[in-house]
Structures are given as C-alpha cells and as structure tokens.
Motif scaffolding. Structure first.
Motif, short mmCIF file in Angstrom:
data_model
loop_
_atom_site.label_atom_id
_atom_site.label_comp_id
_atom_site.label_asym_id
_atom_site.label_seq_id
_atom_site.Cartn_x
_atom_site.Cartn_y
_atom_site.Cartn_z
N GLY A 449 0.81 -1.22 0.00
CA GLY A 449 0.00 0.00 0.00
C GLY A 449 0.84 1.26 0.00
O GLY A 449 2.06 1.23 0.00
N ASN A 450 0.16 2.38 -0.01
CA ASN A 450 0.79 3.70 0.04
C ASN A 450 0.86 4.15 1.49
O ASN A 450 -0.16 4.36 2.13
N LEU A 451 2.07 4.30 2.02
CA LEU A 451 2.24 4.63 3.43
C LEU A 451 1.56 5.94 3.80
O LEU A 451 0.91 6.03 4.84
N MET A 452 1.71 6.95 2.96
CA MET A 452 1.17 8.27 3.29
C MET A 452 -0.36 8.27 3.33
O MET A 452 -0.97 8.98 4.13
N VAL A 453 -0.97 7.46 2.51
CA VAL A 453 -2.44 7.44 2.42
C VAL A 453 -3.06 6.40 3.34
O VAL A 453 -4.09 6.65 3.97
N GLU A 454 -2.42 5.23 3.46
CA GLU A 454 -3.05 4.11 4.17
C GLU A 454 -2.49 3.87 5.57
O GLU A 454 -3.25 3.58 6.48
N ALA A 455 -1.17 3.96 5.75
CA ALA A 455 -0.60 3.73 7.09
C ALA A 455 -0.80 4.96 7.97
O ALA A 455 -1.22 4.85 9.13
N PHE A 456 -0.52 6.14 7.42
CA PHE A 456 -0.81 7.36 8.17
C PHE A 456 -2.32 7.49 8.34
O PHE A 456 -3.09 7.08 7.48
N GLY A 457 -2.70 8.06 9.45
CA GLY A 457 -4.12 8.09 9.81
C GLY A 457 -4.40 7.19 11.00
O GLY A 457 -5.45 7.29 11.64
N THR A 458 -3.44 6.32 11.34
CA THR A 458 -3.59 5.46 12.51
C THR A 458 -3.68 6.30 13.78
O THR A 458 -4.52 6.05 14.65
N VAL A 459 -2.82 7.31 13.89
CA VAL A 459 -2.86 8.21 15.04
C VAL A 459 -4.20 8.95 15.08
O VAL A 459 -4.80 9.14 16.15
N ALA A 460 -4.69 9.36 13.91
CA ALA A 460 -5.98 10.07 13.83
C ALA A 460 -7.13 9.19 14.33
O ALA A 460 -8.02 9.67 15.03
N MET A 461 -7.09 7.91 13.98
CA MET A 461 -8.13 6.99 14.43
C MET A 461 -8.08 6.80 15.94
O MET A 461 -9.10 6.75 16.62
N VAL A 462 -6.85 6.69 16.47
CA VAL A 462 -6.69 6.55 17.93
C VAL A 462 -7.20 7.79 18.65
O VAL A 462 -7.75 7.70 19.75
N ALA A 463 -7.04 8.95 18.03
CA ALA A 463 -7.51 10.20 18.63
C ALA A 463 -9.03 10.36 18.53
O ALA A 463 -9.62 11.13 19.30
N MET A 464 -9.67 9.64 17.61
CA MET A 464 -11.10 9.85 17.38
C MET A 464 -12.00 8.98 18.27
O MET A 464 -12.96 9.46 18.87
N THR A 465 -11.73 7.68 18.35
CA THR A 465 -12.68 6.76 19.00
C THR A 465 -12.92 7.03 20.49
O THR A 465 -14.04 6.83 20.96
N PRO A 466 -11.90 7.49 21.28
CA PRO A 466 -12.22 7.80 22.68
C PRO A 466 -13.25 8.92 22.84
O PRO A 466 -13.93 8.97 23.87
N LEU A 467 -13.40 9.77 21.83
CA LEU A 467 -14.42 10.82 21.89
C LEU A 467 -15.80 10.21 22.03
O LEU A 467 -16.68 10.74 22.71
N ILE A 468 -15.97 9.07 21.38
CA ILE A 468 -17.27 8.38 21.39
C ILE A 468 -17.42 7.55 22.66
O ILE A 468 -18.44 7.63 23.35
#
Length: 504
Positions: A449-468
């Motif tokens: 895969g493309n690291l910039m598009v697919e691997a990056f965003g993991t931190v963003a997901m970790v930052a999002m779900t605790p909000l819920i």
C-alpha cells in the motif's frame, strides 16, 4: 520521595507488562522475531517502566503546579489582551517542545521539518487563545467544536489525499507528554477563580481545541506544498547480539538527551520569568519544582529512548510479518488486543486520569476513564487494520466518527464532552507514534500500500474513538443518575402519602 517513586514505578509496571507479554507471546507463536529485535524490545520495556515512573512523579511536582499557577494568575489579570497574547506564545512554545511532533515531521515528504513544526505550533497557539476566550465568554464547548470540525472537513474536501491522514495525525501527536500536563493544569488554573457551576466543566476542553489547530494548519499548508513522493522509508535498527543492542541504546541515548534538553528549556525559562514577575512560589516550593523538572527530564529521556529504539523496530516487524500470507486477517484482532493494552502505557494518560478524578470529585473514576480509553483505542486500531486490508479512504471513517462524537456532545453533561475530546489527544501519544504507527507501516509495506495514504491516519483513528466511548460513558452515567432521581422521587412521594394518611 522514595515511596512516591516506588508507587509510580509500580503503576508503570502494571501499565507496560501486558503489552510486553503480548509481544513476547506473538514472537514465540505466530510471528517469530530475531533475537536482536527481542533484546532491543526487552531493554526498551525496562527503560519504559523506569522512565514513566520518573516522568509521572516529575510532572506532579513541576509541570502541573506551574501550569496551574500561570492559569490562576492569568485568570485574575485586569487587562484581557495580555492573557490572550500569552496563550498564543505558550501554545507555540509547548508545541515546539513536544517530542511526538518530531516523529511525525520526519515522516512527511516535501515539507521541511522546521516548516511543519512551526505551522503546527502556530495552529496550537491560535486555538489555545480560542480556548481561553471560550472560558472567558462561557461558550459551550460542543457548539465551538461543531463549528471547528465543520471547517476542518470543508478544508479536507479541497486538500490532497496524501495530506489528509497526516493532518489528522498532527492533531493527535501535538498533545503528548509535555503538552498534556501543562495545558490541562493551565485550564484548571484558568477556571479556578470562577465560582459558577460551570467552572469545573470549563477546566477541560483546552486540549480538545488545541488538537483542532494543527489539523487546520496542515490542511492549509497542503494547499501550498505538494508531496513529490508517495512513500516514506524507515531504517530499522538491526542488531544480532546483546553487545550490539547495548551499542544501539548508547548511540541513541545522547540524541534524546539533547532533544529533551532543547524541548524543556523554553518551559524552564517561562517558569523562571513567571516566578520573577509574580513571586508566586516560596523557596521550598521552587526547589520542589526544580527537582520535578529534573525527574521529568530523566523520565522523558529514558522513556523516549526505550520506545524509539526498543519498541519501534518490534512494532514494524510485527506488522510486516503478520501481513504476509494467511495471517494478514489476524491484523484486526491482534491490532485490537495490542491497542487495548498499549494505551495504558501512555505517560500522559496517567496525568489525565488523575486530573479528571480530582476535578470531578470522584464522579468520573480513573478506572472508568481507563476502560473507556482502552476500548476506544482497541476499536480504532481494528478499524485502522481494516482500512489497510480493504483500501477504504480514511474520510469514510473520520466523517461518521466525528459526526457521532459531536452529536453525543449535545446529550451528555458538558464535563464528559471536555474530558472525551481531551482524551482523544492524550491517547495518541508516543506509544502510538512509535509502536502502533510503525505496526501499521510494516503491515502496509507487506500489503503493497501507500504509506502516506493508508498507514498514516492510525494516530488520527486513535484520537477519534475515545471521543465516542467516553461520551457513551457519560450518557450511561447521566441515564443512571436520572433513574436514581426518579426512584428517590417515588420513594419520597410514598413517604408523603403515608404521612398524609396518618395526619388524616
């Protein structure tokens, strides 16, 4: 002091041991790892435990009283323009001091590291000003968050696909081990002198808004910088024996010694200037704060050396080998298990849990926050692995996720909204940047895969779900409290009926 340090290290052992055991178990079953990598990992785990113990004790002694003191002083200022300017300056300084931001900056192509760090720091400075004005004007946090994230997603619609994951990741990494304790204590100090019923609610939410600033800043930056490459390459540390492992740590140790020295120096200077102007602290307290700074320094150096040298290679190799052949579908369940336990090893999480329990007078327990964070991070890592396997764009997860979080913010007590949006940034700290992100990058490489598009965003997901998850905790607590109030009302009504009966 010795007793406190032992207690902190005991907490660190309980936090780090589960993830260490999981990696060791995987290395002797599904994913055999080289002996050198395992030696690095075990030494890294030891440094992690000791470093986190020193760090959490040092933060209690230095960063928290300092942030609280500055916040109290600013809240009593006669001229409001001075605190606004100071918020901007403080936001920039503590962000530049954040080690996690260096990790992300090294991964993003086409943008010079200093440019990215400065732009992100400006974003945090602007939004720390906004957070102060929100407390001053008593604006509801949920309304402000809806406005801010609406602007974020509008900008994202016009941004390069390769910048979107990195932009949302930047919002998570900026609220790390240095930023979190200072800004949280700063927020508590700002709301201390207010005596109204909403003052405790307004103690939280500063980190929430400070996480939005970097996202907007990087999205805007992406309109001027176009990445020339689609992948980033990491150079893993390779060792074959214990001597080489020791040499690897000895080589990297001075690097982090210098990095943390540069990071903490501006904060020490701020404290010195603040003390000279305000004369707030007595000599005994100043000495305690200085010792706290030293412990924080030692703890961060040990912690960051451990995670960068010991955990990063193990995380990348685990992801890379799991993604090969028939085991690639195990990325989701194993990623969820790792995510569940790894969040408790984040140093800033301990600071958050303690502060929340104190400010809420025990209404929100440390255990409840810890469980909600663990569940949220487990879900986020599972979704990140699903994204790698399916190739789904991150916006298909971020838009509904943030929509749910923002809708929930209007149905839960305000204190839970502040805690939830603060915790998103806290959960995505150095453990995420140096283990979960390399884990995703290793898996992405194996899957082509493309690291910039697919691997990056993991931190963003970790930052999002605790909000819920934390707001669901708040919704449940509020529902339970309503039922209890109804039960008490019915009981009182029955007692009144009995009293009237006997009076008649």
């Amino acid at each position: 002091m010795n007793k406190q340090l032992k207690e902190k290290i005991k907490e660190s052992v309980a936090s780090v041991l589960p993830i260490t055991f999981i990696v060791l178990l995987l290395s002797v079953t599904l994913v055999p790892l080289e002996a050198g990598v395992m030696v690095l990992f075990i030494i890294g785990a030891i440094l992690l435990i000791v470093g986190m113990g020193f760090f959490t004790l040092g933060v209690d002694m230095s960063m928290i009283p300092m942030g609280d003191g500055i916040g109290v002083k600013m809240s009593s200022a006669k001229h409001r323009i001075t605190p606004v300017i100071l918020c901007f300056v403080l936001g920039i300084i503590v962000t530049i001091a954040e080690p996690d931001l260096q990790v992300l900056a090294n991964q993003i192509p086409s943008i010079p590291n200093r440019t990215l760090i400065l732009v992100v720091a400006l974003g945090v400075g602007m939004f720390l000003m906004l957070a102060y004005l929100r407390i001053l004007l008593q604006i509801r946090l949920s309304i402000l968050l809806v406005i801010c994230y609406t602007i974020v997603f509008i900008l994202a619609a016009f941004s390069s696909n390769e910048f979107i994951p990195a932009a949302f990741d930047s919002g998570g990494v900026t609220t790390g081990p240095i930023t979190v304790p200072f800004i949280m204590a700063f927020g508590i100090g700002l709301s201390t002198l207010r005596s109204d019923k909403d003052s405790s609610n307004d103690s939280f939410g500063l980190l929430a808004l400070c996480s939005v600033g970097p996202i907007l800043a990087v999205l805007l930056l992406g309109m001027f910088y176009r990445p020339e490459m689609t992948n980033t390459e990491t150079v893993p540390i390779v060792v074959s024996n214990t001597v080489e492992a020791a040499r690897a740590f000895r080589f990297e140790f001075p690097v982090y010694l210098k990095e943390i020295s540069i990071a903490l120096l501006p904060i020490v200077i701020i404290f010195a200037i603040f003390q000279i102007i305000s004369q707030r602290y007595r000599k005994k307290r100043i000495l305690k704060i200085i010792v706290g700074f030293m412990l924080t320094f030692i703890g961060l150096v040990l912690f960051l050396t451990g995670v960068n040298v010991g955990f990063m290679p193990a995380g990348e190799l685990l992801g890379e080998k799991l993604a090969q052949g028939n085991t690639k579908f195990l990325l989701i369940p194993i990623g969820m298990i790792v995510g569940y336990f790894i969040v408790s090893a984040e140093p800033a999480v301990h600071v958050l849990k303690t502060q929340v329990e104190e400010i809420s007078n025990g209404m929100i327990s440390q255990k409840a926050i810890g469980n909600s964070l663990s569940i949220g991070v487990a879900v986020s890592v599972g979704l990140s692995m699903f994204r790698l396997l399916s190739g789904i764009h991150i916006m298909w997860l971020l838009i509904p996720g943030y929509a749910i979080a923002l809708i929930l913010s209007f149905f839960v007590p305000p204190i839970y909204t502040g805690v939830a949006f603060d915790s998103g940034g806290v959960a995505s700290g150095p453990m995420t940047a140096t283990f979960l992100l390399p884990f995703a990058m290793g898996a992405c490489k194996s899957l082509g895969g493309n690291l910039m598009v697919e691997a990056f965003g993991t931190v963003a997901m970790v930052a999002m779900t605790p909000l819920i998850t934390i707001q669901i905790l708040g919704f449940h607590a509020e529902h339970k409290a309503k039922l209890e109030r109804r039960r008490l009302k019915r009981k009182l009504d029955k007692m009144e009926d009995v009293i009237w009966y006997f009076e008649d």
